[in-house]
Design a protein around this motif. Structure first.
Motif, PDB file in Angstrom:
ATOM      1  N   MET A  88       3.440  57.307 126.811  1.00 10.73           N
ATOM      2  CA  MET A  88       3.538  57.400 128.274  1.00 10.73           C
ATOM      3  C   MET A  88       3.472  56.012 128.904  1.00 10.73           C
ATOM      4  N   PRO A  90       3.079  54.482 132.872  1.00 12.65           N
ATOM      5  CA  PRO A  90       2.943  54.807 134.296  1.00 12.65           C
ATOM      6  C   PRO A  90       4.037  54.121 135.099  1.00 12.65           C
ATOM      7  N   ARG A 124       0.778  61.093 139.394  1.00 12.07           N
ATOM      8  CA  ARG A 124       1.521  59.917 138.982  1.00 12.07           C
ATOM      9  C   ARG A 124       2.849  60.328 138.354  1.00 12.07           C
ATOM     10  N   TRP A 126       5.457  59.398 135.499  1.00  6.85           N
ATOM     11  CA  TRP A 126       5.392  58.762 134.193  1.00  6.85           C
ATOM     12  C   TRP A 126       6.763  58.736 133.535  1.00  6.85           C
ATOM     13  N   VAL A 128       7.918  59.304 129.714  1.00  2.21           N
ATOM     14  CA  VAL A 128       7.279  59.845 128.515  1.00  2.21           C
ATOM     15  C   VAL A 128       8.291  60.052 127.385  1.00  2.21           C
TER      16      VAL A 128
END
Length: 189
Positions: A88, A90, A124, A126, A128
C-alpha cells in the motif's frame, strides 16, 4: 435496461478478447520459457529479504513491513493464514474527492492501473497491490511495487500503473528503468 447491459457485455467481451489477441499476436512479447521450474513459494522471510535489499532501513511491525522506494512510503501487510499480501502507498485524504474523482478512479482500475488499484480505507486514498502470498514470484512483487508507486505518482493525471502504455510516450521507458533498478537491488534473492 437488459439491452443496455447486453450491449455493454458484448463491448466488454470484444475489448477484452481483442486485447488478449493483440497480446498473443505481438512479435515483441517474449515467449514463456519451456520446462522452467517456478520459484520457491514466497515466505515472510523471503519477502523481508527482498524488501531489505530495496531499503536497508525497512521496519517490521508484526505482519507489516514499512519501507521507502523512490521517496514514497510503502507498507506491505501479510496474512500467512489467509495466504495474502497487500502493498500500500498512501496518496491523499478522501476529503474533497468528488463523484467525478471516484468515477475516474474506478475507470483507471478497469484499464490503466493494471495490477495495482486505487482503494479507499480509513479516510485515505491508497494505491494498492494485492496478491496471494505463496505463489507470488519476485518479479511479480517488484512489478506490483512499481505499479503501486506509479498509480500514486500519476494520481490526478494519467491514473496509470505504468506497465502497459499504448503509444510512443516516455512512460514505458520510465517504468522499465525503475523495474530494472529494483531487479538489480534484489538480484541476490
Amino acid at each position: 435496461m437488459f439491452r443496455i447491459i447486453a450491449r455493454s457485455l458484448v463491448v466488454l467481451t470484444l475489448l477484452t478478447s481483442g486485447a488478449a489477441l493483440a497480446q498473443t499476436a505481438s512479435p515483441d512479447l517474449p515467449e514463456a520459457p519451456q520446462g522452467q521450474q517456478g520459484e520457491a513459494p514466497m515466505t515472510l522471510a523471503r519477502m523481508a529479504g527482498i524488501i531489505r535489499a530495496l531499503d536497508p532501513d525497512m521496519r517490521v511491525q508484526g505482519p507489516a513491513m514499512e519501507f521507502t522506494l523512490e521517496d514514497i512510503p510503502v507498507i506491505v501487510i501479510t496474512d500467512v493464514r489467509a495466504d495474502r499480501m497487500r502493498a500500500m502507498v498512501p496518496i491523499a485524504s478522501v476529503e474533497g474527492l468528488t463523484q467525478a474523482d471516484l468515477l475516474r478512479l474506478m475507470q483507471a482500475n478497469f484499464d490503466a492501473a493494471l495490477d495495482a488499484r486505487y482503494a479507499v480505507a480509513h479516510g485515505r486514498l491508497w494505491g494498492v497491490f494485492i496478491h496471494p502470498l505463496s505463489p507470488l514470484e519476485k518479479d511479480q512483487f517488484l512489478s506490483g511495487l512499481v505499479q503501486t508507486i506509479t498509480v500514486a505518482r500519476t494520481y490526478g493525471t494519467a491514473y496509470s500503473g505504468g506497465a502497459a502504455i499504448f503509444g510512443g510516450g516516455d512512460s514505458s521507458e520510465i517504468y522499465r528503468g525503475l523495474l530494472e533498478e529494483l531487479r538489480k537491488k534484489g538480484q541476490e534473492l
